[in-house]
Design an enzyme around this catalytic site. Structure first.
Site, mmCIF file in Angstrom:
data_model
loop_
_atom_site.group_PDB
_atom_site.id
_atom_site.type_symbol
_atom_site.label_atom_id
_atom_site.label_comp_id
_atom_site.label_asym_id
_atom_site.label_seq_id
_atom_site.Cartn_x
_atom_site.Cartn_y
_atom_site.Cartn_z
ATOM 1 N N LYS A 125 1.031 -1.341 -0.119
ATOM 2 C CA LYS A 125 -0.133 -0.149 -0.004
ATOM 3 C C LYS A 125 0.787 1.093 0.068
ATOM 4 C CE LYS A 125 -3.714 -1.954 3.023
ATOM 5 N NZ LYS A 125 -4.762 -1.669 1.881
ATOM 6 N N ARG A 143 -10.130 -11.785 2.888
ATOM 7 C CA ARG A 143 -10.875 -12.739 2.220
ATOM 8 C C ARG A 143 -10.337 -14.287 2.589
ATOM 9 N NH1 ARG A 143 -11.873 -9.665 -3.189
ATOM 10 N NH2 ARG A 143 -11.591 -7.977 -1.760
HETATM 11 N N1 BES Z 1 -7.966 -3.845 4.792
HETATM 12 C C1 BES Z 1 -8.276 -3.360 3.601
HETATM 13 C C2 BES Z 1 -9.708 -2.722 3.288
HETATM 14 C C3 BES Z 1 -9.443 -1.238 3.888
HETATM 15 C C4 BES Z 1 -9.178 -0.154 3.436
HETATM 16 C C5 BES Z 1 -9.881 -1.327 5.438
HETATM 17 C C6 BES Z 1 -9.433 0.892 4.012
HETATM 18 C C7 BES Z 1 -10.254 -0.028 5.866
HETATM 19 C C8 BES Z 1 -9.878 1.004 5.268
HETATM 20 C C9 BES Z 1 -8.273 -4.625 2.533
HETATM 21 O O1 BES Z 1 -7.311 -5.609 3.071
HETATM 22 C C10 BES Z 1 -7.657 -4.190 1.372
HETATM 23 O O2 BES Z 1 -6.671 -3.982 1.184
HETATM 24 N N2 BES Z 1 -8.705 -4.314 0.270
HETATM 25 C C11 BES Z 1 -8.236 -4.020 -0.960
HETATM 26 C C12 BES Z 1 -8.825 -5.218 -1.702
HETATM 27 C C13 BES Z 1 -8.467 -5.137 -3.346
HETATM 28 C C14 BES Z 1 -7.035 -5.157 -3.415
HETATM 29 C C15 BES Z 1 -9.189 -5.955 -4.062
HETATM 30 C C16 BES Z 1 -8.914 -2.478 -1.364
HETATM 31 O O3 BES Z 1 -10.276 -2.537 -0.809
HETATM 32 O O4 BES Z 1 -8.335 -1.989 -2.084
HETATM 33 MN MN MN Z 2 -5.423 -5.362 2.299
#
Ligand code: BES
Ligand code: MN
Ligand code: ZN
Length: 505
Positions: A283, A357
């Protein structure tokens, strides 16, 4: 733990550091809400103060007046209720927030009396909950020399809440006060876990915290920990894959409350990524900063199981905490890897940042093996949830519309905002893979829904299941409001506890 009690004595006679009263939006300035029972002298003093301060009585407005004649408490805190439609009572959530905002504003106050215009058991319960939740302070990590009285261990936090009500001798009202204290304590536990910095909270230390809370409590909650060896041996390829990039290995912790007379059983599965760096699909820094909160689902689940036990609910509840740290390293999972999940399904990993997931899929399989009456998973799963519903409203998806409505009704009761979301069969083809049974990620659009569809693949046929995406409401990056502090909110504990209670009746 903040103690909560009820009293039917006149509010102004009760000795306390602060007395909380309600204000309503009046014609010129705020007016005192009905039912305060103050002597004339105190009332006119406060009315004059409200006018002089140009108070409005709107929600979130908190005005403090010291040394009010005829009031035993040292301070009167006036909290805005807004305006209720003529003749109708204030809603539970209005009361909860007003009580919370008032108590949250207090400094150097240990004992607080709250006298708001609450009607019925639910109204008193809401006031008690709001006040107790507003008393929360995160102690932080402090050195020995820094402000030993104030900041340390929430040193100045409110410790006693007394709610004034004419129904103080009614059994159900007393039970509501007890429940409010248990709920607030459970939410405080969840908030503390989420607020704990990610160098200090990792899978094993999370498991240790749960074990410690179980040993310290009177109610019997059985805690079992699957370590990385057990996870590998048990075929939990999803969580093993996510955890393999970290030097701090993954765990699945099960917490069980199994009362003898239980007629129903509920399984709660929580996403517990103690830090989500994104893994190799790393990230950007700004998105990573709040990712200590990526275990908020697991925190809500743990807190709920303890609360159910403390209240002695006649429902069997098992929590499954899917704990891992998602890190990039030479041993980290790669995009393109194929892993085998607990139920034998193979999954192609497309994006290592879609890790939640993967750990939940294994957790949901494990939950299904005990054949519970229903499964709910709760997770900070997708940024798409925040795009769709914002930072305060959770998304609820389910394999059964009636069960989804039931979870939403529980959220409503708890004052936790949530909205139903679909799991469109039309999006399911996005999860097809050319090298494995499933791909774990669909297109960008509808990302909350494809994540939900993916999880549904791990639910035992015929078991009602709901998925609650709390990416937004679990962590408050803005200013505090109502009974919600900055940082961890404890969102989900109220919903899950109300849902479990629904199986007791
Ligand atoms: N933990 C994150 C989701 C999240 C984002 C929670 C902001 C709280 C605040 C999750 O693991 C994630 O990174 N999701 C990705 C999924 C994508 C790569 C399919 C997302 O939502 O960008
Ligand atoms: Mn994530
Ligand atoms: Zn995550």
């Amino acid at each position: 733990m903040t103690t909560v009690s009820v009293s039917d004595r006149p509010a102004h006679d009760l000795k306390a550091d602060a007395l909380v009263l309600g204000t309503v939006a009046g014609e010129r300035s705020a007016a005192l809400a009905a039912g305060h029972g103050l002597p004339r002298e105190a009332e006119s003093h406060l009315v004059a103060q409200l006018a002089a301060l140009h108070a409005t009585g709107k929600a979130e407005e908190v005005v403090t007046v010291a040394a009010v004649p005829g009031v035993a408490a040292g301070r009167v805190v006036l909290t805005g209720l807004g305006s209720a439609a003529d003749g109708t009572a204030f809603g539970d959530e209005v009361l909860r927030r007003a009580a919370g905002a008032a108590v949250r504003s207090l400094k150097n106050a240990a004992k607080v009396v709250v006298a708001l215009p609450a009607e019925g058991v639910a109204g008193v319960a809401a006031v008690a909950e709001g006040a107790a939740l507003g008393a929360y302070r995160y102690a932080g990590v402090r050195g020995p020399k820094k402000d030993p009285k104030g900041a340390k261990a929430g040193g100045d936090a409110v410790s006693t809440v007394t709610v004034v009500t004419s129904d103080a001798k009614v059994k159900a009202v007393k039970a509501a006060a007890t429940r409010a204290a248990v709920l607030a304590d459970a939410k405080a536990y969840a908030r503390d876990l989420v607020n704990t910095p990610p160098n200090l909270l990792f899978p094993q230390s999370f498991a240790d915290s749960v074990k410690a809370r179980s040993s310290a409590g009177k109610a019997k909650v059985t805690v079992k920990v699957l370590d990385e060896k057990a996870l590998e041996k048990g075929g939990f390829g999803g969580i093993v894959g996510v955890g393999q990039g970290s030097v701090r290995p993954p765990r699945i912790v099960t917490l069980t409350w199994a009362p003898a007379k239980a007629s129903h059983s509920v399984a709660l599965v929580g996403k517990g990524i103690t830090f989500d760096s994104g893994g190799l699909c790393i990230k950007p820094p700004a998105s990573m900063l709040s990712m200590k909160s990526d275990m908020a689902g697991a925190a809500a689940v743990a807190a709920t199981v303890f609360a159910a036990a403390e209240l002695g609910l006649p429902v069997a509840v098992t929590g499954y905490l899917c704990l891992a740290e998602n890190m990039p390293s030479g041993s980290a999972q790669r995009p393109g890897d194929v892993v085998t999940m607990r139920n034998g399904t193979t999954v192609e990993v497309i994006d290592t940042d879609a890790e939640g997931r993967m750990v939940l899929g294994d957790g949901i399989c494990l939950a299904g093996e005990s054949a519970p009456d229903a499964i709910v998973d709760i997770a900070t799963l997708t940024g798409a949830q925040m795009v769709a519903l914002g930072a305060r409203v959770a998304g609820i998806m389910a394999n059964d519309d009636a069960f989804r409505d039931r979870v939403r009704a529980a959220a409503d009761t708890a004052g936790e905002a949530a909205w139903p979301m679909p799991l469109p069969e039309d999006l399911r083809p996005q999860l097809e893979s050319s090298v494995a049974d499933l791909s774990h990620k669909g297109e960008r659009w509808g990302g909350m829904l494809t994540a939900g569809l993916f999880l549904g693949e791990f639910v035992t046929e015929g078991t009602p299941w709901a998925h609650v995406d709390i990416a937004g409401p679990s962590f408050n990056e803005g200013s505090p409001w109502g009974y919600t502090p900055k940082g961890a909110t404890g969102f989900g504990v109220g919903t899950l506890l109300s849902l479990v209670e629904g199986y007791a009746g």
